[in-house]
Design a protein around this motif. Structure first.
Motif, PDB file in Angstrom:
ATOM      1  N   ALA A 275      50.941   2.949 -23.720  1.00  0.00           N
ATOM      2  CA  ALA A 275      49.655   3.183 -23.067  1.00  0.00           C
ATOM      3  C   ALA A 275      49.736   4.290 -22.023  1.00  0.00           C
ATOM      4  CB  ALA A 275      49.160   1.888 -22.416  1.00  0.00           C
ATOM      5  N   VAL A 276      50.943   4.576 -21.549  1.00  0.00           N
ATOM      6  CA  VAL A 276      51.121   5.590 -20.512  1.00  0.00           C
ATOM      7  C   VAL A 276      51.421   6.964 -21.098  1.00  0.00           C
ATOM      8  CG1 VAL A 276      52.500   6.212 -18.475  1.00  0.00           C
ATOM      9  CG2 VAL A 276      51.925   3.823 -18.915  1.00  0.00           C
ATOM     10  N   VAL A 277      51.960   7.019 -22.309  1.00  0.00           N
ATOM     11  CA  VAL A 277      52.430   8.304 -22.847  1.00  0.00           C
ATOM     12  C   VAL A 277      51.663   8.770 -24.082  1.00  0.00           C
ATOM     13  CG1 VAL A 277      54.744   7.916 -21.955  1.00  0.00           C
ATOM     14  CG2 VAL A 277      54.212   7.226 -24.304  1.00  0.00           C
ATOM     15  N   THR A 278      50.603   8.065 -24.481  1.00  0.00           N
ATOM     16  CA  THR A 278      49.915   8.432 -25.715  1.00  0.00           C
ATOM     17  C   THR A 278      48.917   9.563 -25.488  1.00  0.00           C
ATOM     18  OG1 THR A 278      48.409   6.564 -25.303  1.00  0.00           O
ATOM     19  CG2 THR A 278      50.154   6.244 -26.918  1.00  0.00           C
ATOM     20  N   PHE A 279      49.408  10.718 -25.051  1.00  0.00           N
ATOM     21  CA  PHE A 279      48.570  11.909 -24.939  1.00  0.00           C
ATOM     22  C   PHE A 279      48.363  12.502 -26.334  1.00  0.00           C
ATOM     23  CE2 PHE A 279      50.725  11.513 -20.889  1.00  0.00           C
ATOM     24  CZ  PHE A 279      49.693  11.711 -19.977  1.00  0.00           C
ATOM     25  N   GLY A 280      47.163  13.053 -26.567  1.00  0.00           N
ATOM     26  CA  GLY A 280      46.942  13.757 -27.825  1.00  0.00           C
ATOM     27  C   GLY A 280      46.388  12.913 -28.941  1.00  0.00           C
ATOM     28  N   GLY A 281      46.012  11.662 -28.658  1.00  0.00           N
ATOM     29  CA  GLY A 281      45.410  10.838 -29.687  1.00  0.00           C
ATOM     30  C   GLY A 281      46.428  10.035 -30.489  1.00  0.00           C
ATOM     31  N   ALA A 282      45.902   9.202 -31.366  1.00  0.00           N
ATOM     32  CA  ALA A 282      46.739   8.246 -32.088  1.00  0.00           C
ATOM     33  C   ALA A 282      47.761   8.919 -32.993  1.00  0.00           C
ATOM     34  CB  ALA A 282      45.845   7.319 -32.918  1.00  0.00           C
ATOM     35  N   TYR A 283      47.348   9.969 -33.718  1.00  0.00           N
ATOM     36  CA  TYR A 283      48.273  10.607 -34.655  1.00  0.00           C
ATOM     37  C   TYR A 283      49.549  11.084 -33.957  1.00  0.00           C
ATOM     38  CZ  TYR A 283      44.703  10.755 -38.320  1.00  0.00           C
ATOM     39  OH  TYR A 283      43.783  10.425 -39.271  1.00  0.00           O
ATOM     40  N   ALA A 284      49.393  11.516 -32.702  1.00  0.00           N
ATOM     41  CA  ALA A 284      50.534  12.085 -31.996  1.00  0.00           C
ATOM     42  C   ALA A 284      51.630  11.060 -31.731  1.00  0.00           C
ATOM     43  CB  ALA A 284      50.067  12.702 -30.677  1.00  0.00           C
ATOM     44  N   VAL A 285      51.264   9.806 -31.534  1.00  0.00           N
ATOM     45  CA  VAL A 285      52.247   8.800 -31.134  1.00  0.00           C
ATOM     46  C   VAL A 285      52.660   7.882 -32.284  1.00  0.00           C
ATOM     47  CG1 VAL A 285      50.658   6.949 -30.452  1.00  0.00           C
ATOM     48  CG2 VAL A 285      52.790   7.261 -29.191  1.00  0.00           C
ATOM     49  N   LEU A 286      51.951   7.944 -33.411  1.00  0.00           N
ATOM     50  CA  LEU A 286      52.205   6.980 -34.476  1.00  0.00           C
ATOM     51  C   LEU A 286      53.602   7.107 -35.072  1.00  0.00           C
ATOM     52  CD1 LEU A 286      48.807   6.681 -36.367  1.00  0.00           C
ATOM     53  CD2 LEU A 286      49.941   4.997 -34.933  1.00  0.00           C
ATOM     54  N   ALA A 287      54.132   8.322 -35.168  1.00  0.00           N
ATOM     55  CA  ALA A 287      55.479   8.472 -35.718  1.00  0.00           C
ATOM     56  C   ALA A 287      56.495   7.784 -34.823  1.00  0.00           C
ATOM     57  CB  ALA A 287      55.835   9.949 -35.884  1.00  0.00           C
ATOM     58  N   TYR A 288      56.312   7.931 -33.510  1.00  0.00           N
ATOM     59  CA  TYR A 288      57.227   7.271 -32.571  1.00  0.00           C
ATOM     60  C   TYR A 288      57.084   5.751 -32.670  1.00  0.00           C
ATOM     61  CZ  TYR A 288      59.423   5.933 -28.169  1.00  0.00           C
ATOM     62  OH  TYR A 288      60.221   5.345 -27.217  1.00  0.00           O
ATOM     63  N   VAL A 289      55.848   5.244 -32.714  1.00  0.00           N
ATOM     64  CA  VAL A 289      55.621   3.801 -32.863  1.00  0.00           C
ATOM     65  C   VAL A 289      56.249   3.302 -34.160  1.00  0.00           C
ATOM     66  CG1 VAL A 289      53.865   2.007 -33.179  1.00  0.00           C
ATOM     67  CG2 VAL A 289      53.530   3.793 -31.464  1.00  0.00           C
ATOM     68  N   ALA A 290      56.030   4.060 -35.255  1.00  0.00           N
ATOM     69  CA  ALA A 290      56.569   3.652 -36.552  1.00  0.00           C
ATOM     70  C   ALA A 290      58.089   3.592 -36.528  1.00  0.00           C
ATOM     71  CB  ALA A 290      56.088   4.611 -37.642  1.00  0.00           C
ATOM     72  N   GLN A 291      58.707   4.605 -35.966  1.00  0.00           N
ATOM     73  CA  GLN A 291      60.171   4.634 -35.937  1.00  0.00           C
ATOM     74  C   GLN A 291      60.737   3.498 -35.099  1.00  0.00           C
ATOM     75  OE1 GLN A 291      60.672   8.622 -34.543  1.00  0.00           O
ATOM     76  NE2 GLN A 291      60.503   9.545 -36.580  1.00  0.00           N
ATOM     77  N   GLN A 292      60.110   3.225 -33.954  1.00  0.00           N
ATOM     78  CA  GLN A 292      60.574   2.130 -33.104  1.00  0.00           C
ATOM     79  C   GLN A 292      60.339   0.771 -33.762  1.00  0.00           C
ATOM     80  OE1 GLN A 292      62.184   2.396 -29.910  1.00  0.00           O
ATOM     81  NE2 GLN A 292      62.416   4.444 -30.771  1.00  0.00           N
ATOM     82  N   ALA A 293      59.152   0.601 -34.357  1.00  0.00           N
ATOM     83  CA  ALA A 293      58.815  -0.675 -34.987  1.00  0.00           C
ATOM     84  C   ALA A 293      59.694  -0.962 -36.195  1.00  0.00           C
ATOM     85  CB  ALA A 293      57.340  -0.676 -35.398  1.00  0.00           C
ATOM     86  N   VAL A 294      60.075   0.100 -36.931  1.00  0.00           N
ATOM     87  CA  VAL A 294      60.869  -0.066 -38.153  1.00  0.00           C
ATOM     88  C   VAL A 294      62.361  -0.088 -37.832  1.00  0.00           C
ATOM     89  CG1 VAL A 294      61.493   1.001 -40.357  1.00  0.00           C
ATOM     90  CG2 VAL A 294      59.099   0.943 -39.630  1.00  0.00           C
ATOM     91  N   ASP A 295      62.833   0.914 -37.093  1.00  0.00           N
ATOM     92  CA  ASP A 295      64.274   1.097 -36.922  1.00  0.00           C
ATOM     93  C   ASP A 295      64.863   0.312 -35.753  1.00  0.00           C
ATOM     94  OD1 ASP A 295      64.198   2.888 -39.055  1.00  0.00           O
ATOM     95  OD2 ASP A 295      63.810   4.599 -37.736  1.00  0.00           O
ATOM     96  N   THR A 296      64.123   0.208 -34.651  1.00  0.00           N
ATOM     97  CA  THR A 296      64.664  -0.433 -33.451  1.00  0.00           C
ATOM     98  C   THR A 296      64.369  -1.927 -33.404  1.00  0.00           C
ATOM     99  OG1 THR A 296      64.428   1.643 -32.220  1.00  0.00           O
ATOM    100  CG2 THR A 296      64.677  -0.386 -30.927  1.00  0.00           C
ATOM    101  N   TYR A 297      63.091  -2.289 -33.558  1.00  0.00           N
ATOM    102  CA  TYR A 297      62.706  -3.692 -33.406  1.00  0.00           C
ATOM    103  C   TYR A 297      62.678  -4.466 -34.722  1.00  0.00           C
ATOM    104  CZ  TYR A 297      61.285  -2.303 -28.708  1.00  0.00           C
ATOM    105  OH  TYR A 297      61.283  -1.827 -27.414  1.00  0.00           O
ATOM    106  N   ARG A 298      62.654  -3.756 -35.850  1.00  0.00           N
ATOM    107  CA  ARG A 298      62.610  -4.394 -37.173  1.00  0.00           C
ATOM    108  C   ARG A 298      61.361  -5.253 -37.354  1.00  0.00           C
ATOM    109  NH1 ARG A 298      66.485  -1.263 -39.478  1.00  0.00           N
ATOM    110  NH2 ARG A 298      68.393  -1.307 -38.236  1.00  0.00           N
ATOM    111  N   TRP A 299      60.276  -4.830 -36.739  1.00  0.00           N
ATOM    112  CA  TRP A 299      59.024  -5.548 -36.914  1.00  0.00           C
ATOM    113  C   TRP A 299      58.405  -5.274 -38.282  1.00  0.00           C
ATOM    114  CZ3 TRP A 299      57.062  -3.532 -31.559  1.00  0.00           C
ATOM    115  CH2 TRP A 299      57.646  -4.293 -30.541  1.00  0.00           C
ATOM    116  N   LEU A 300      58.608  -4.065 -38.793  1.00  0.00           N
ATOM    117  CA  LEU A 300      57.981  -3.628 -40.043  1.00  0.00           C
ATOM    118  C   LEU A 300      59.000  -2.958 -40.943  1.00  0.00           C
ATOM    119  CD1 LEU A 300      54.758  -1.822 -38.714  1.00  0.00           C
ATOM    120  CD2 LEU A 300      54.913  -4.162 -39.537  1.00  0.00           C
ATOM    121  N   LYS A 301      58.640  -2.864 -42.215  1.00  0.00           N
ATOM    122  CA  LYS A 301      59.333  -2.002 -43.152  1.00  0.00           C
ATOM    123  C   LYS A 301      58.586  -0.664 -43.187  1.00  0.00           C
ATOM    124  CE  LYS A 301      60.441  -6.092 -45.878  1.00  0.00           C
ATOM    125  NZ  LYS A 301      60.198  -6.804 -47.151  1.00  0.00           N
TER     126      LYS A 301
END
Length: 471
Positions: A275-301
């Motif tokens: 919520a603090v670093v999502t400058f530039g809209g959703a598309y800008a941060v989704l790759a980072y969210v995806a990588q963290q959710a998949v690779d770090t936290y294992r929430w998603l495939k």
């Protein structure tokens, strides 16, 4: 021209109508309508707001609308929702901002939650898999179109192109932290603006939004600034404190009760940082969210992030609402002693809370001082540099999605401090490639809208599933 102020009484016995003549009850209905029509990502949502609030209702004018939009572009978080909060506050004080902001996300919260339940329960059913197989191809085309759209607006000179390229390479080759990339771009732009370098002062923002130019003087609010839009500093600090407490209390409580490492604590902390670093809209941060959710936290495939993005693209509300699906699936898969669906529901709602509550904080705390920010050349240059870097960030997202949509197998190549995911060419999914090429042709060649492309790809995905016997 008809005097818009004469169409309704200046006051109302119940205090429902302020001096500009727009009843609060009517505003609630209009914001509900805006929310129901808010498809198509931030560009589509901003266009809907402009058409209804500026062109149709003539509540505010073109200059004031863009003035508010440029301020929201400076903020982290979904700019379209923040724009709704700002205009709602401008018209009907605090309650107006609350209603506009809450209604803007409410349809998305309900629909994403319902789709998350269906996905969790029936996700392995062939029909559901075929539906999302088609959606993934369309989503990839939509993200690539976003690269082109934002690039045309942001990359006005070679310096901006270099910033976009540097952002892409930092993320794609070196997996640099997303917040660091955005911070670096902001610092470069800020000092470039202070040094009065022409490359950083070429202007930024959305430019003209709608087709009809409506002068501020011809609108209900007029050209003046309402008295409540100039509150004392004590009001801004009070409202900022209230929403800071509302935002962070659940985060601190979860950390105190469960400690770090618990899925709910991780969700609260991770998405609060977003919520603090999502400058530039959703598309800008989704790759980072995806990588963290998949690779770090294992929430998603990997493919599931694309499924969630497909949900968010086809439902009303901010695109960043995809984070609710991420939080749902994360808690669903690590429910502890709770029922998995209950845990998923709580995880999704927690994600939404810590993602969107800060938006009210930024607006109520900073909106009264928008003029100071808008006239600051260095801050405007910082925004331009961030927007340029966002092009590279979105391109990284597109490449990440493409690798996982089109290829069944990837392997990592390491060297010189770089880590690159390289596709195994023999694992290419020909059906997905054909669908993606068709979606790209529809978007770029024939200029077909996002919703028809998403719908067509979904249907084709279902037909492919029937033909191959997976449905």
């Amino acid at each position: 021209m008809t005097d818009i102020h004469a169409t309704e009484p200046a006051t109302d016995p119940r205090g429902d109508t302020p001096s500009h003549g727009i009843p609060f009850r009517e505003a609630v209905r209009v914001w509900a309508r805006v929310a129901a029509l808010s498809f198509g990502g931030p560009a589509g949502q901003i266009a809907v707001m402009h058409r209804i609030i500026v062109e149709e209702k003539r509540w505010i004018g073109e200059t004031r609308f863009l003035h508010a939009l440029n301020y929201c572009m400076l903020l982290p978080g979904p700019e379209a929702q923040q724009l709704a909060i700002y205009i709602g506050w401008l018209l009907h004080k605090t309650r107006g901002g609350l209603v506009a902001g809450i209604l803007f996300v409410l349809p998305g919260v309900a629909t994403i939650m319902a789709l998350s339940w269906i996905y969790a329960i029936f996700g392995n059913v062939g029909a559901v898999q075929a539906l999302f197989f088609g959606l993934k191809a369309a989503v990839l085309a939509v993200v690539l179109e976003a690269v082109v759209r934002v690039g045309k607006r942001a990359l006005k000179n070679n310096v901006m192109v270099a910033l976009a390229a540097a952002a892409f390479l930092a993320l794609f080759l070196f997996h640099a932290p997303f917040p660091l990339v955005i911070l670096g771009a902001a610092v470069i732009g800020y000092f470039g603006g202070r040094a009065k370098k022409a490359s950083f002062l070429a202007g930024n923002g959305h430019g003209k939004v709608g087709g009809n130019q409506v002068a501020d003087a011809e609108t209900a609010l007029g050209e003046g600034i309402p008295a409540h839009a100039r509150p004392p500093l004590s009001w801004s600090l009070k409202m900022g404190g209230v929403f800071l407490v509302l935002w962070l209390t659940p985060v601190l409580a979860l950390l105190a009760v469960f400690g770090p490492g618990n899925v709910f604590s991780d969700i609260a902390v991770f998405f609060s940082k977003m919520a603090v670093v999502t400058f530039g809209g959703a598309y800008a941060v989704l790759a980072y969210v995806a990588q963290q959710a998949v690779d770090t936290y294992r929430w998603l495939k990997p493919g599931e992030m694309l499924d969630g993005l497909g949900m968010a693209e086809t439902t009303p509300g901010p695109l960043i609402m995809v984070t609710q699906f991420v939080g749902f699936m994360g808690a669903y898969r690590a429910p502890g002693t709770l029922n998995p669906l209950l845990a998923g529901t709580l995880g999704g709602l927690l994600t939404t809370w810590v993602t969107f509550t800060p938006c009210f904080l930024w607006i109520f705390l900073g909106a009264p001082y928008i003029e100071t920010l808008r006239s600051n050349r260095a801050l405007s240059a910082a925004l331009g540099a961030i927007t340029a870097a966002v092009v590279g960030v979105i391109l990284n997202l597109a490449v990440w999605f493409a690798l996982h949509v089109l290829f069944g197998e990837l392997h990592q190549v390491r060297g010189f401090g770089m880590t690159v995911d390289v596709p195994v060419l023999s694992s290419v999914n020909m059906a997905s490639l054909v669908l993606t090429l068709g979606a790209l042709l529809a978007v770029f060649r024939f200029k077909i809208g996002m919703i028809p492309v998403l719908a067509a790809c979904s249907i084709l995905g279902m037909l492919f599933g029937v033909a191959t016997g997976s449905v």
